[in-house]
Design an enzyme around this catalytic site. Structure first.
Site, PDB file in Angstrom:
ATOM      1  N   ARG A 339       0.847  -1.195   0.000  1.00 49.96           N
ATOM      2  CA  ARG A 339       0.000   0.000   0.000  1.00 49.96           C
ATOM      3  C   ARG A 339       0.881   1.244   0.000  1.00 49.96           C
ATOM      4  NH1 ARG A 339      -4.922   1.376   4.215  1.00 49.96           N
ATOM      5  NH2 ARG A 339      -3.272   1.164   5.769  1.00 49.96           N
ATOM      6  N   GLU A 431     -12.592   4.862   0.306  1.00 45.49           N
ATOM      7  CA  GLU A 431     -12.650   5.377   1.671  1.00 45.49           C
ATOM      8  C   GLU A 431     -12.869   6.887   1.725  1.00 45.49           C
ATOM      9  OE1 GLU A 431      -8.910   4.347   3.445  1.00 45.49           O
ATOM     10  OE2 GLU A 431      -7.757   5.231   1.833  1.00 45.49           O
TER      11      GLU A 431
END
Length: 726
Positions: A339, A431
């Site tokens: 990530r 998100e």
């Protein structure tokens, strides 16, 4: 102090330069001068677009603030929705399409299973996570509250046979569910053997049985008549019955079973972002070095435990024979994503030609991809992908334009490194509010390389609060999980992914179970995420991955996706409902509890991030329940308090008093932590305490409510003070 080397028009911290020259580049076939020349051009081309997109975020937020300020007492949902459409915040849905990603590993495309997320700068955690592809069911049950301690079954250092028997009973119940026998139970088994391509189970009464589903028998290890391991498969996941009649456990088991090994964390996200405190070149090199070690398959770690030095290294492949006796192998490690950070932050590891810090997302894309190239070099036994892909999760993007920019960044990174187009696969974290509302358009922008979407309650709620800051006081945090927008968000994410063709090609993920000590509750609740059609979900530890794997044997995710895919629907209107409190009937006690809960959570995490550089750890909450926390926790808590202060639900003085009270509690909770620096000894000089105050009292002014700008500044301050003391 940074030590820069001039390379072309760039200034590169010497630590990063040495890492590239001596560790990352060798073996890739890339020439150093060409790399730096290409990197400089990439920075020059992409930086203006990155700046433009961040400026657009601010412009849209200003318009939202203005609208809500003007319409707070005269709010019309339809007028609000039209405003968002006119603003370009809400976009028309694109036409029907399917993602076209190729060369996706089975762990992502076909296998539903648990997913771990760990800070990649911690080598021990990283190795444990990568090795969590396989885990002991007996250990996971025995060592957690998944098994009750009633009736003399307490957990203890010495082996408790009463507890052990409960574990074995549970585990054999699992075997009966996932590998059912024809007219018998695994509890009756006294021997397992492979005969004529089938698994034969000899029972206590001398009779024999076979599996109801003969295809569940995947193989064995050792002698076929007396195997040391029996490999089974159910719902796409393997598990292994381990047999050793000489072992402490096996000698008391009628069939000699010493353990059941489950295929658990099928995929792992090695994190450079929310669970990592990386604020300069020194920190970034540690992040990149560990990721490189994982990609080479060479990462190791030594640590002290119980007065002994213990070494950890990455597992190799697991060898078996199939039912017909032919040799084959299975991966011993999880498939790894990395990530990267989002588009917002810069890092002093590299300065551009104007002396400005380079965007950290650009650094991460290039350096994690460069490290990822090493996983592609050994085609006989790959360190990671067997399909020649590098998997990068990209977080905190707002809408399709920003996703398209990430795609362009990946294009240019592939060109710089000489990689084929779409070697770099993207995981899109859903998100942020503008992404959720336009998720289908976001997916379309990267339809040839996307392999992952997910939902995340904390960041998504933090953005929900900040986006609608002027609309009114938000409901209490505990009520957020019951809000219409959140339920719609969770459902829409899965529905949109399936309608875009994710089934059989990509992952649809769900968020973290944050309580690593509450495994009984996790077993009772987390299966619900699979029933929505998600084929992976986050867990906080290898043991939790093993236990969560049980849900994937209970629930056929593929079957659920096939049903869900027939009825894709959108939930935009529900997602647009703003979670403001309409009654305003909170008691003073309820308000105080909310303030203190938020304040304690912020302080408990910040003090480790700022003073110790720990980006993810088990932090005790106000009730001393350990929660796995990362930066997303700060975002929701700080934004919630900022919102309540702004709307005069609480005063700044009330919050400051709560912070000082909670600081003493957090200090007490950490009194046995080595190197811990108390906040309450002097609030005015505690960098961590001042950081917590700034996160709250300046929360309205932070870009999209993000905590990184303040945390990075305060961490650099703390590091500077430590350097002076040394």
């Amino acid at each position: 102090m940074a030590n820069y080397r001039k390379i072309g028009n760039l200034q590169v911290d010497e630590a990063l330069h040495q890492f590239l020259q001596k560790e990352a580049l060798p073996g890739t076939g890339l020439e150093e001068k060409a790399f730096w020349n290409g990197f400089e051009k990439l920075i020059e081309v992409l930086t203006p677009e990155n700046k433009r997109l961040l400026a657009k975020r601010e412009e849209l937020q200003r318009e939202l603030d203005r609208y809500h300020s003007e319409k707070r007492d005269d709010f019309s949902f339809e007028a609000y929705k039209q405003f968002l459409l006119d603003l370009g915040y809400l976009l028309p849905e694109p036409g029907e399409f399917k993602i076209r990603t190729e060369n996706v590993d089975d762990e992502i495309a076909l296998q539903a299973g648990p997913q771990l997320v760990v800070p990649v700068n911690n080598s021990r955690y990283s190795i444990n996570a990568a090795n969590a592809r396989w885990g002991s069911l007996y250990d996971a049950l025995y060592g957690t509250d998944a098994i009750s301690e009633e009736g003399g079954a307490e957990r203890s250092i010495e082996y408790n046979r009463v507890r052990g028997n409960k574990v074995i009973e549970f585990a054999k119940g699992f075997l009966d569910q996932a590998a059912a026998l024809d007219g018998a139970s695994h509890k009756e088994a006294v021997r397992y053997s492979a005969k004529e391509g089938s698994l034969v189970i000899t029972l206590k009464d001398g009779s024999s049985s076979k599996l109801k589903d003969q295809e569940a028998f995947a193989g064995y290890r050792g002698d076929k008549d007396h195997p040391e391991a029996v490999l089974l498969k159910h719902h796409g996941l393997h598990f292994e019955i381990q047999i050793d009649r000489a072992s402490d456990i096996g000698k008391s088991d009628p069939a000699g079973i010493k353990d059941i090994l489950l295929e658990a964390a099928v995929t792992v996200i090695m994190d450079c972002e929310d669970s990592v405190a990386a604020v300069d070149a020194e920190d970034k090199v540690l992040v990149y070095r560990n990721w490189l070690g994982l990609m080479k398959g060479e990462l190791s770690a030594d640590f002290s435990k119980g007065g002994k030095i213990i070494s950890r290294k990455l597992n190799g492949v697991r060898h078996y024979r199939d039912p017909e006796g032919n040799l084959f192998s299975l991966p011993g490690r999880s498939l790894l994503f990395v990530r990267n950070v989002g588009h917002l932050m810069t890092n002093p590891a590299v300065l551009d030609k104007e002396g400005n810090e380079v965007y950290e997302g650009i650094l991460d894309a290039v350096f994690t991809s460069l490290a990822g190239m090493h996983s592609l070099l050994n085609t006989e036994e790959p360190a990671n992908s067997r399909k020649g892909s590098i998997y990068i999760v990209k977080p905190k993007m707002h809408g399709p334009e920003e996703v398209a920019y990430a795609g362009e960044l990946f294009d240019k990174t592939e060109d710089l490194l000489g990689l084929d187009r779409n070697t770099l696969k993207i995981g899109l974290m859903d998100e942020e509010r503008r992404t959720s509302l336009n998720l289908k358009s976001c997916i379309k922008e990267v339809k040839d390389r996307i392999v992952f979407i997910n939902t995340g309650f904390l960041d998504r709620t933090g953005d929900e609060i900040h986006s609608s800051m002027e609309a009114g006081p938000m409901v209490r945090k505990g009520e957020m999980k019951k809000s219409n927008w959140l339920q719609a968000y969770e459902t829409s994410n899965v529905s949109t992914g399936l309608s875009a063709g994710f089934s059989g090609k990509a992952q649809i993920g769900k968020g973290m179970w944050a309580m690593p000590d509450k495994m009984k509750e996790m077993l009772e609740q987390k299966g619900a995420q699979l029933k929505t059609g998600a084929n992976t979900a986050w867990v906080p530890s290898p043991s939790a991955a093993v236990l969560h794997a049980l849900h994937y044997h209970q629930i056929n995710v593929k079957g659920i996706q096939e049903k869900e895919c027939q009825n894709p629907s959108l939930y935009r209107d529900e997602m647009l409902s703003i979670p403001v409190e309409t009654c305003g009937s909170w008691s003073s006690e309820e308000i105080q509890v909310e303030i203190e809960n938020n304040a304690q959570g912020i302080l408990g995490y910040v003090v480790r991030w700022v003073e110790q550089g720990i980006g993810c750890s088990k932090v005790p909450d106000i009730h001393d329940v350990g929660l796995m926390e990362d930066r997303a926790t700060l975002r929701i808590s700080s934004q919630h308090l900022a919102n309540w202060i702004h709307h005069k639900i609480v005063s700044r003085e009330q919050v400051m008093n709560a912070l000082k009270k909670m600081a003493k509690i957090v200090d007490a909770q950490n009194e046995n932590e080595p190197g811990y620096k108390r906040m309450s000894d002097d609030f005015s000089t505690s960098v961590a305490f001042q950081a917590a105050c700034e996160l709250i009292f300046e929360g309205r002014n932070q870009p999209n409510g993000y905590t990184e700008p303040i945390l990075h500044k305060r961490r650099l301050e703390a590091k500077s003070k430590m350097a002076v003391r040394q």
